[in-house]
Design an enzyme around this catalytic site. Sequence first.
Site, PDB file in Angstrom:
ATOM      1  N   HIS A  18      53.160 -59.936 -26.805  1.00 55.70           N
ATOM      2  CA  HIS A  18      52.930 -58.232 -26.580  1.00 55.70           C
ATOM      3  C   HIS A  18      53.234 -57.978 -25.135  1.00 55.70           C
ATOM      4  O   HIS A  18      52.408 -57.907 -24.409  1.00 55.70           O
ATOM      5  CB  HIS A  18      51.570 -58.005 -27.074  1.00 55.70           C
ATOM      6  CG  HIS A  18      51.268 -56.623 -27.075  1.00 55.70           C
ATOM      7  ND1 HIS A  18      50.296 -55.974 -27.879  1.00 55.70           N
ATOM      8  CD2 HIS A  18      51.838 -55.338 -26.627  1.00 55.70           C
ATOM      9  CE1 HIS A  18      50.159 -54.649 -27.671  1.00 55.70           C
ATOM     10  NE2 HIS A  18      51.026 -54.361 -26.993  1.00 55.70           N
ATOM     11  N   HIS A  71      55.770 -54.752 -22.913  1.00 57.98           N
ATOM     12  CA  HIS A  71      56.525 -53.494 -22.874  1.00 57.98           C
ATOM     13  C   HIS A  71      57.558 -53.592 -21.714  1.00 57.98           C
ATOM     14  O   HIS A  71      57.400 -53.442 -20.488  1.00 57.98           O
ATOM     15  CB  HIS A  71      55.853 -52.364 -22.880  1.00 57.98           C
ATOM     16  CG  HIS A  71      54.675 -52.185 -23.858  1.00 57.98           C
ATOM     17  ND1 HIS A  71      55.140 -51.333 -24.967  1.00 57.98           N
ATOM     18  CD2 HIS A  71      53.536 -52.572 -24.007  1.00 57.98           C
ATOM     19  CE1 HIS A  71      54.000 -51.394 -25.700  1.00 57.98           C
ATOM     20  NE2 HIS A  71      52.933 -52.207 -25.093  1.00 57.98           N
ATOM     21  N   LEU A  72      58.902 -54.002 -22.021  1.00 61.78           N
ATOM     22  CA  LEU A  72      59.790 -53.941 -20.820  1.00 61.78           C
ATOM     23  C   LEU A  72      60.890 -52.853 -20.795  1.00 61.78           C
ATOM     24  O   LEU A  72      61.650 -52.706 -19.885  1.00 61.78           O
ATOM     25  CB  LEU A  72      60.680 -55.489 -21.252  1.00 61.78           C
ATOM     26  CG  LEU A  72      60.040 -56.585 -21.065  1.00 61.78           C
ATOM     27  CD1 LEU A  72      60.997 -57.768 -20.943  1.00 61.78           C
ATOM     28  CD2 LEU A  72      59.060 -56.953 -20.217  1.00 61.78           C
ATOM     29  N   ARG A  73      60.495 -51.682 -21.483  1.00 59.74           N
ATOM     30  CA  ARG A  73      60.981 -50.269 -21.374  1.00 59.74           C
ATOM     31  C   ARG A  73      62.334 -50.216 -21.523  1.00 59.74           C
ATOM     32  O   ARG A  73      62.760 -49.115 -21.216  1.00 59.74           O
ATOM     33  CB  ARG A  73      60.127 -49.880 -19.827  1.00 59.74           C
ATOM     34  CG  ARG A  73      58.913 -49.927 -19.717  1.00 59.74           C
ATOM     35  CD  ARG A  73      58.124 -48.945 -20.547  1.00 59.74           C
ATOM     36  NE  ARG A  73      56.885 -48.933 -20.101  1.00 59.74           N
ATOM     37  CZ  ARG A  73      55.721 -48.735 -21.069  1.00 59.74           C
ATOM     38  NH1 ARG A  73      55.835 -49.068 -22.315  1.00 59.74           N
ATOM     39  NH2 ARG A  73      54.432 -48.958 -20.559  1.00 59.74           N
ATOM     40  N   HIS A  98      45.559 -56.478 -29.106  1.00 62.72           N
ATOM     41  CA  HIS A  98      44.577 -56.180 -28.190  1.00 62.72           C
ATOM     42  C   HIS A  98      42.971 -55.718 -28.597  1.00 62.72           C
ATOM     43  O   HIS A  98      42.690 -54.573 -28.491  1.00 62.72           O
ATOM     44  CB  HIS A  98      45.028 -55.141 -26.982  1.00 62.72           C
ATOM     45  CG  HIS A  98      45.971 -53.917 -27.652  1.00 62.72           C
ATOM     46  ND1 HIS A  98      45.388 -53.290 -28.656  1.00 62.72           N
ATOM     47  CD2 HIS A  98      47.113 -53.409 -27.090  1.00 62.72           C
ATOM     48  CE1 HIS A  98      46.218 -52.345 -29.142  1.00 62.72           C
ATOM     49  NE2 HIS A  98      47.247 -52.279 -28.299  1.00 62.72           N
ATOM     50  N   ASN A 144      44.778 -48.502 -23.117  1.00 60.19           N
ATOM     51  CA  ASN A 144      44.691 -48.218 -24.287  1.00 60.19           C
ATOM     52  C   ASN A 144      44.721 -49.643 -25.139  1.00 60.19           C
ATOM     53  O   ASN A 144      45.697 -50.231 -25.270  1.00 60.19           O
ATOM     54  CB  ASN A 144      45.560 -47.193 -24.782  1.00 60.19           C
ATOM     55  CG  ASN A 144      45.284 -46.508 -26.052  1.00 60.19           C
ATOM     56  OD1 ASN A 144      44.021 -46.581 -26.322  1.00 60.19           O
ATOM     57  ND2 ASN A 144      46.086 -45.635 -26.434  1.00 60.19           N
ATOM     58  N   ASP A 169      50.033 -57.298 -23.019  1.00 57.09           N
ATOM     59  CA  ASP A 169      50.306 -55.881 -23.312  1.00 57.09           C
ATOM     60  C   ASP A 169      50.859 -55.322 -21.820  1.00 57.09           C
ATOM     61  O   ASP A 169      50.513 -54.038 -21.380  1.00 57.09           O
ATOM     62  CB  ASP A 169      48.862 -55.063 -23.524  1.00 57.09           C
ATOM     63  CG  ASP A 169      49.449 -53.841 -24.391  1.00 57.09           C
ATOM     64  OD1 ASP A 169      50.587 -53.303 -24.285  1.00 57.09           O
ATOM     65  OD2 ASP A 169      48.423 -52.970 -24.434  1.00 57.09           O
ATOM     66  N   HIS A 180      54.287 -48.865 -15.671  1.00 56.10           N
ATOM     67  CA  HIS A 180      54.260 -47.367 -15.352  1.00 56.10           C
ATOM     68  C   HIS A 180      54.780 -46.974 -13.905  1.00 56.10           C
ATOM     69  O   HIS A 180      54.206 -47.740 -13.109  1.00 56.10           O
ATOM     70  CB  HIS A 180      52.925 -46.594 -15.745  1.00 56.10           C
ATOM     71  CG  HIS A 180      52.641 -46.860 -17.342  1.00 56.10           C
ATOM     72  ND1 HIS A 180      53.529 -46.206 -17.955  1.00 56.10           N
ATOM     73  CD2 HIS A 180      51.791 -47.257 -17.766  1.00 56.10           C
ATOM     74  CE1 HIS A 180      52.935 -46.359 -19.475  1.00 56.10           C
ATOM     75  NE2 HIS A 180      51.970 -47.097 -19.196  1.00 56.10           N
ATOM     76  N   PRO A 233      48.404 -44.529 -20.277  1.00 55.38           N
ATOM     77  CA  PRO A 233      47.727 -45.955 -20.263  1.00 55.38           C
ATOM     78  C   PRO A 233      48.529 -47.314 -20.170  1.00 55.38           C
ATOM     79  O   PRO A 233      49.464 -47.098 -20.747  1.00 55.38           O
ATOM     80  CB  PRO A 233      47.226 -45.719 -21.574  1.00 55.38           C
ATOM     81  CG  PRO A 233      47.971 -44.644 -22.537  1.00 55.38           C
ATOM     82  CD  PRO A 233      48.596 -43.984 -21.203  1.00 55.38           C
TER      83      PRO A 233
END
Length: 446
Positions: free
Chosen positions: A69, A71-73, A243, A289, A316, A320, A334
């Site tokens: 899990h 997030h590599l965007r 999560h 989140n 996770d 950002h 978040p």
Amino acid sequence: MHYPETGRLAPVAEQSLLIKNVRPYGEDTVDVFVENGEITQIGANLDVTADREIDGQGQVLLPGLVDIHVHLREPGREDTETLATGSAAAAKGGFTAVFTMANTIPVMDQPTIAESVWLKSQALGLCDVHPVGSITKGLEGTEITEFGMMARSAAKVRMFSDDGKCVDNPMIMRRAIEYAKGQDVLLAQHCEDLRLTDNAPAHEGETAARLGLRGWPRAAEESIVARDSLLTRDYGTRMHICHLSTVGSVELVKWAKSQGIPITAEVTPHHLVLTDALLESYDGVYRVNPPLREDHDTVALRQALLDGIIDCVATDHAPHGSEEKCVEFEHARPGMLGLETSLAVIADTFVRTGQADWRWVAKVMSERPAEIVRLPGHGRPIAVGEPANLTLVAEDTTWIARGVDMDSKAENTPYEGTEFHTKVTTTILRGHITCAEGKAAAPRAV
Ligand code: DOR
Ligand code: ZN
């Protein structure tokens, strides 16, 4: 962050590699010989000649870590992370495989997008980055995507999730579960009843009340954990819960497993060790989140991970930009970075305190996550004939986490200034060194 031209070692592509004086799973010291990406010998004082040697000096050797899990965007938010910077962060954190979530721009709801992520990350060569397909088109919660086409694409998508958003409509979730069963793919649910959270930024409790922040109640997560466990019981084969953050969710997962319902669950390092007390600062870095909860939630989550009720750790990792984080708490996006600190958080919390050993770390950070997604070649035993996906860890060392030192493009670590005592020194992906002396190698191609 590091810029690609600085602070990186050249990518290393030797045919054979001798790892000397390491302790597999923290146990007896051996040498490990790797040829053509595979472990070919393990023993004390091996008499072999290798293209390259690493002296592990009593370091712990683990199977390469697997994070299901992140997030590599990329595509869409390359200003906050790219496959190159995210892969470097993963390599530096000891990971040889990660699963990147579908909430990109455009959303990963088609084979072409998933394939481009997979093929580009393979060309970079620092980590196996597996794209997660979305469950619904555009993450809109209404129309299910083509699981079969994505599963059969070059990206071989094996997990589907609308993470970041909950698949809210129970009939859509039921149909997705039935479709996933037919295609033998895994669904991962972000459990949040939006009618109860209404985008609230903080855990509903005493701290949020005092600080004047709107609250995200535990029941918003727990009601979906319960609902989807029941849907899995009646229509599914397997389902993964993202999560987990509350003591009640732990109880529900325990109940579901006791009934033989085939669900698995993950917990993030931050939900294991951080609480909403940190919100006193109103620092947007702590907005995440699901939100950071209370002490007794963290105690229950740690115990559930030790007991196997929660199957694995997943970061996770959610990069950002500062313009999204250095704003009023209510407006902060978040998410927190996780890849470069997770092994240290887990080892310092569980191994240094004597609550768990390195075999357990290998289980919750490599073997179980690979099993949950049925990923071949990762999370395998350290044994002759196995792929050389390996992570070396130094114990009893001291380092301080700093966002600016991270390979991630973003700096939103909740551990800024925290002293850790365990550090990943080396990561090896199919015999290639992707991180050496604590520094990620340069990608093969950008
Ligand atoms: O804190 C979070 N950030 N939770 C999620 O579920 C999504 C993620 C993101 O994409 O930033
Ligand atoms: Zn996520």
